[in-house]
Motif scaffolding. Structure first.
Motif, short mmCIF file in Angstrom:
data_model
loop_
_atom_site.label_atom_id
_atom_site.label_comp_id
_atom_site.label_asym_id
_atom_site.label_seq_id
_atom_site.Cartn_x
_atom_site.Cartn_y
_atom_site.Cartn_z
N ASP A 78 0.84 -1.22 0.00
CA ASP A 78 0.00 0.00 0.00
C ASP A 78 0.86 1.25 0.00
O ASP A 78 0.68 2.15 -0.81
N ASP A 87 2.05 -4.65 -9.75
CA ASP A 87 0.90 -5.57 -9.78
C ASP A 87 0.84 -6.47 -8.54
O ASP A 87 -0.08 -7.27 -8.42
N GLY A 90 -2.32 -6.13 -6.72
CA GLY A 90 -3.44 -5.71 -7.56
C GLY A 90 -3.47 -4.22 -7.78
O GLY A 90 -2.71 -3.46 -7.17
N THR A 91 -4.32 -3.81 -8.71
CA THR A 91 -4.36 -2.40 -9.07
C THR A 91 -5.74 -1.80 -8.85
O THR A 91 -5.95 -0.61 -9.07
N ASP A 92 -6.69 -2.61 -8.42
CA ASP A 92 -8.02 -2.09 -8.06
C ASP A 92 -8.60 -3.04 -7.01
O ASP A 92 -8.00 -4.08 -6.71
N PHE A 93 -9.76 -2.68 -6.46
CA PHE A 93 -10.23 -3.49 -5.32
C PHE A 93 -10.68 -4.89 -5.75
O PHE A 93 -10.69 -5.81 -4.94
N LEU A 94 -10.99 -5.07 -7.03
CA LEU A 94 -11.39 -6.41 -7.48
C LEU A 94 -10.18 -7.35 -7.55
O LEU A 94 -10.22 -8.47 -7.05
N SER A 95 -9.09 -6.87 -8.16
CA SER A 95 -7.90 -7.73 -8.24
C SER A 95 -7.32 -7.95 -6.84
O SER A 95 -6.84 -9.03 -6.51
N LYS A 96 -7.40 -6.91 -6.00
CA LYS A 96 -6.92 -7.02 -4.62
C LYS A 96 -7.70 -8.07 -3.83
O LYS A 96 -7.13 -8.87 -3.08
N TYR B 75 -12.90 -6.90 1.25
CA TYR B 75 -13.56 -6.47 0.02
C TYR B 75 -14.76 -5.58 0.34
O TYR B 75 -14.95 -4.53 -0.27
N ASP B 78 -13.60 -2.21 1.47
CA ASP B 78 -13.02 -1.42 0.37
C ASP B 78 -14.10 -0.96 -0.60
O ASP B 78 -14.18 0.21 -0.94
N LYS B 79 -14.95 -1.88 -1.04
CA LYS B 79 -15.94 -1.51 -2.06
C LYS B 79 -16.98 -0.55 -1.49
O LYS B 79 -17.43 0.36 -2.19
#
Lengths: 216, 216
Positions: A78, A87, A90-96, B75, B78-79
């Protein structure tokens, strides 16, 4: 120039090496502060101030101190998001989230049986090894790796097409099991797991950690 | 309006209830999809597509599916950062790191001995309970809670002055140990742990989860 971050503990420790490989992937300069477990330095009052459970690693970056290897790795990813391997977490909360689910699988599902096996095979004296426990945990880990085998048939790495914190987190226990015990077949006999293991354990970052162990 | 997120699994499960209390804290509408463990529904091929280890919970939000309760909680935080309790997972990477270190302590240090105790005391038939294992894990958990006692003498909650995901993550195992076994003294005999336990277990969000259990 800011002081390098500090990692307290020996590189032989699985949890310490998880943090080291993350720092190397992220290209973050660090200083390794030796903690001699055989001298009980992890139970010294000064050390307990930053790691109250008396375990390794502990971590310091400017005024913040942290413990728990996976929490330290998340912090590094972070804070140093723009450095090194971008990478990794991850680069967004979905990949994270996808990475996190496999990091948690490491901690909760792969970690316990692989940890018991390592401990029994590498540290318990021959005459008091618990063969029943070894058999039970070998079976458990085999079932876990059956799921990995299926997953790694669908994607190159655990969380998708990129090497990530999820793969990295599995390196420390895997290294000992594959190269220091007679249970390496758990990995090498499974086609996709074997392909994945060869790829992640040959990363330059991990080789550097193994070098640090040799020189420790 | 978007469909509510889905949580698969029974609210009696510790891991399922960790996700439920997070959703309630974050004020995120959800649908609970029953998975009858006694009928082996967690091993059905359809379910294994979203939770390949055949455990509960699994989670779905639009097109993403996830497993591992703590990954699901991260998740959600975050989301849905702007919904409900905005402090639950911190507001910057420093507070988040501090929360993460105690969430990992839950998973790695508090979880294992409390999990063994729960399993032995609540699920193993009387004539085959492993008294040695119970004693060993009671001692382990006691030592862990000694560190919590010190920490909770310095701050109101584990990660600081605000209730967070770190405290919440400890609720499921604590609830069973305090209210369904004879080991509640591990919590109630420690002044600061007892104060903390009373405060976190009386949150409206947790009471709603306990209501869901009654009605399950």
């Amino acid at each position: 120039m800011a002081s390098p971050v500090k990692v307290y503990g020996p590189p032989m420790s699985t949890a310490v090496s998880r943090v080291l490989v993350t720092l190397i992937e992220k290209d973050v300069p660090f200083e390794l502060v030796p903690i001699d477990l055989s001298k009980g330095e992890h139970k010294n009052p000064e050390y307990l101030k930053i790691q109250p459970f008396g375990q390794v690693p502990a971590f310091q970056d400017e005024s913040i101190t942290l413990f728990e290897s996976r929490a330290i790795c998340r912090y590094i990813c972070d804070k140093y998001a723009e450095k090194g391997n971008k990478d990794l977490y991850g680069t967004d909360f979905l990949s994270k989230a996808n990475i996190d689910q496999w990091v948690e699988t490491d901690g909760q599902t792969y970690g316990p049986p692989s940890g018991v096996l390592m401990y029994q095979l590498l540290f318990v004296p021959k005459n008091v090894k618990d063969e029943g426990l070894i058999k039970q945990n070998e079976e458990k880990l085999g079932k876990v790796l059956d799921v990995y085998e299926q997953r790694l048939g669908e994607s190159r790495f655990l969380a998708g097409d990129e090497f990530s914190f999820a793969d990295l987190s599995h390196l420390p226990n895997g290294e000992y099991l594959v190269n220091a015990t007679d249970k390496g077949h758990l990995f090498t006999s499974r086609k996709n797991v074997n392909r994945w293991w060869n790829e992640i354990s040959n990363r330059e970052s991990w080789k550097k950690v193994l070098e640090m162990r040799k020189n420790a």
